[in-house]
Design an enzyme around this catalytic site. Structure first.
Site, PDB file in Angstrom:
ATOM      1  CD  GLU A 135      -2.808  -1.394   2.348  1.00 23.61           C
ATOM      2  OE1 GLU A 135      -2.683  -0.632   3.305  1.00 23.61           O
ATOM      3  OE2 GLU A 135      -3.693  -2.266   2.286  1.00 23.61           O
ATOM      4  CG  ASN A 176      -0.488  -6.923  -1.621  1.00 26.76           C
ATOM      5  OD1 ASN A 176      -1.075  -7.487  -2.554  1.00 26.76           O
ATOM      6  ND2 ASN A 176      -0.980  -6.922  -0.389  1.00 26.76           N
ATOM      7  CG  HIS A 212      -9.825  -6.281   0.646  1.00 33.88           C
ATOM      8  ND1 HIS A 212     -10.043  -7.427   1.388  1.00 33.88           N
ATOM      9  CD2 HIS A 212      -8.533  -5.936   0.856  1.00 33.88           C
ATOM     10  CE1 HIS A 212      -8.925  -7.748   2.023  1.00 33.88           C
ATOM     11  NE2 HIS A 212      -7.995  -6.868   1.723  1.00 33.88           N
ATOM     12  CD  GLU A 241      -4.530  -8.031   1.529  1.00 28.26           C
ATOM     13  OE1 GLU A 241      -5.440  -7.430   2.136  1.00 28.26           O
ATOM     14  OE2 GLU A 241      -3.338  -7.704   1.584  1.00 28.26           O
ATOM     15  CG  ASP A 243     -12.569  -9.711   1.568  1.00 29.22           C
ATOM     16  OD1 ASP A 243     -12.460  -8.726   0.805  1.00 29.22           O
ATOM     17  OD2 ASP A 243     -12.094  -9.714   2.716  1.00 29.22           O
TER      18      ASP A 243
HETATM   19  C1  GLA Z   1      -4.999  -4.729   4.121  1.00 28.22           C
HETATM   20  C2  GLA Z   1      -3.716  -5.453   4.471  1.00 28.22           C
HETATM   21  C3  GLA Z   1      -4.000  -6.785   5.097  1.00 28.22           C
HETATM   22  C4  GLA Z   1      -5.121  -6.723   6.102  1.00 28.22           C
HETATM   23  C5  GLA Z   1      -6.327  -6.123   5.480  1.00 28.22           C
HETATM   24  C6  GLA Z   1      -7.462  -6.081   6.466  1.00 28.22           C
HETATM   25  O1  GLA Z   1      -5.561  -5.110   2.969  1.00 28.22           O
HETATM   26  O2  GLA Z   1      -2.859  -5.663   3.389  1.00 28.22           O
HETATM   27  O3  GLA Z   1      -2.837  -7.236   5.730  1.00 28.22           O
HETATM   28  O4  GLA Z   1      -4.718  -5.991   7.221  1.00 28.22           O
HETATM   29  O5  GLA Z   1      -6.008  -4.831   5.080  1.00 28.22           O
HETATM   30  O6  GLA Z   1      -7.577  -7.243   7.215  1.00 28.22           O
END
Ligand code: GLA
Length: 331
Positions: A135, A176, A212, A241, A243
């Site tokens: 990030e 990432n 996400h 990640e 969801d």
């Molecule tokens: C971000 C981070 C993850 C996690 C999510 C929330 O996406 O990269 O490690 O903390 O937030 O769970």
């Protein structure tokens, strides 16, 4: 008739991963059984983040991460390492001297070196992919004004990758981020950053798209375009990640996931996996951010206590329509 395993259905496509806490790997938990049955890749949801690995300067705590590695080895799973440098879940000492004053650029560079070297050396040969930086771009598409950026300048990113390469030359090194799935300034910014770093010879192997997401965003054809854009830089692409939230807005009231809602979610999952299958040439791993709805971070984010149902298994560990849907598109 037993449920078809996710990892077997996708064996000719990409690895299927899941984020876990060591607690859920214990015998007797339904989580453990589902993780071992359906997934061939694993990542620590929290325990390999800087605040857990090095809570106090010079004190490295690998025990919890080691439990995940042991489980992975027992079940022949690949491991993603998450994450070496991030503006969150990093202890304050990293940026301060003994008197609480901000450290110098040199001091912070030394601390980055120690953290990455020690962590990656401990896990050398056991972790296939590391998220080296997480990030680093803001929602507006600027460089994120993290303490790393403010104290060191933009070159903290290339320095981190170079140290990581030195620490474990065989690990794949990833950048990432979230919010880069569709066409937006953030995607453009990360693309330009990575392109410039690659042109300078910085060792980046891949880009992690967190994903996400929800029912509406992103537009899947934009996601396809994103995958092609990154792949054209010669990078591996991973969904890191995943969801799919039931909500599109943090003000929305709580939703009870009835049959109709779960069927709709299953269609969204199926459409996404159809696309990912078509792009298998570029995608090497698709990781879910949790095993089942009872333990998803989205139960409390962005709205505390609202609940959500974003994953493949429900709160009791039963397979949801989404699992059936993504397996059936293969058969
Ligand atoms: C971000 C981070 C993850 C996690 C999510 C929330 O996406 O990269 O490690 O903390 O937030 O769970």
């Amino acid at each position: 008739m037993g449920q078809q395993q996710l990892k077997d259905s996708y064996k000719d496509y990409f690895k299927c991963g899941v984020a876990v806490a060591p607690l859920h790997l214990q015998e007797g938990k339904f989580h453990q059984n589902l993780i071992a049955t359906h997934f061939n890749s694993i990542v620590a949801e929290n325990v390999m983040k800087p605040e857990k690995i090095q809570p106090v300067e010079g004190t490295f705590t690998f025990e919890e991460g080691d439990k995940i590695i042991a489980f992975a080895q027992m079940h022949h799973m690949s491991v993603r390492g998450h994450t070496l440098l991030w503006h969150q879940q990093t202890p304050e000492w990293m940026f301060e001297d003994g008197e609480g004053k901000q450290v110098s650029r040199e001091q912070l560079l030394n601390r980055i070196r120690t953290h990455i070297m020690t962590t990656m050396t401990h896990y050398k040969g056991q972790i296939e992919v590391w998220d080296v930086v997480n990030e680093v771009i803001s929602d507006e598409g600027e460089y994120r004004e993290s303490k790393y950026f403010k104290i060191i300048g933009l070159d903290y990113i290339e320095t981190a990758f170079k140290i990581a390469k030195e620490a474990d030359p065989n690990a794949k090194l990833f950048i990432n981020d979230y919010g880069i799935e569709g066409n937006c300034p953030k995607r453009t910014a990360i693309y330009k950053l990575v392109k410039a770093l690659l042109e300078k010879g910085v060792p980046i192997d891949g880009i992690g798209i967190q994903c996400h997401i929800n029912e509406v965003v992103p537009d899947l054809e934009e996601l396809r375009e994103t995958i092609h854009l990154f792949a054209a830089l010669g990078l591996e692409v991973q969904i890191t990640e995943l969801d799919i939230s039931l909500y599109t807005d943090k003000e929305q009231p709580s939703i009870q996931p009835n049959r109709e809602i779960l069927e709709k979610q299953a269609i969204r999952y199926a459409n996404l996996f159809q696309l990912l299958r078509e792009e298998k040439e570029y995608i090497t791993n698709v990781t879910f951010w949790g095993i089942s709805d009872d333990i998803s971070w989205l139960n409390n984010f962005p709205t505390k206590g609202r609940g959500d149902a974003p994953l493949l298994f429900d709160t009791l560990g039963q397979a949801k329509p989404a699992l059936k849907a993504i397996i059936e598109i293969i058969e």
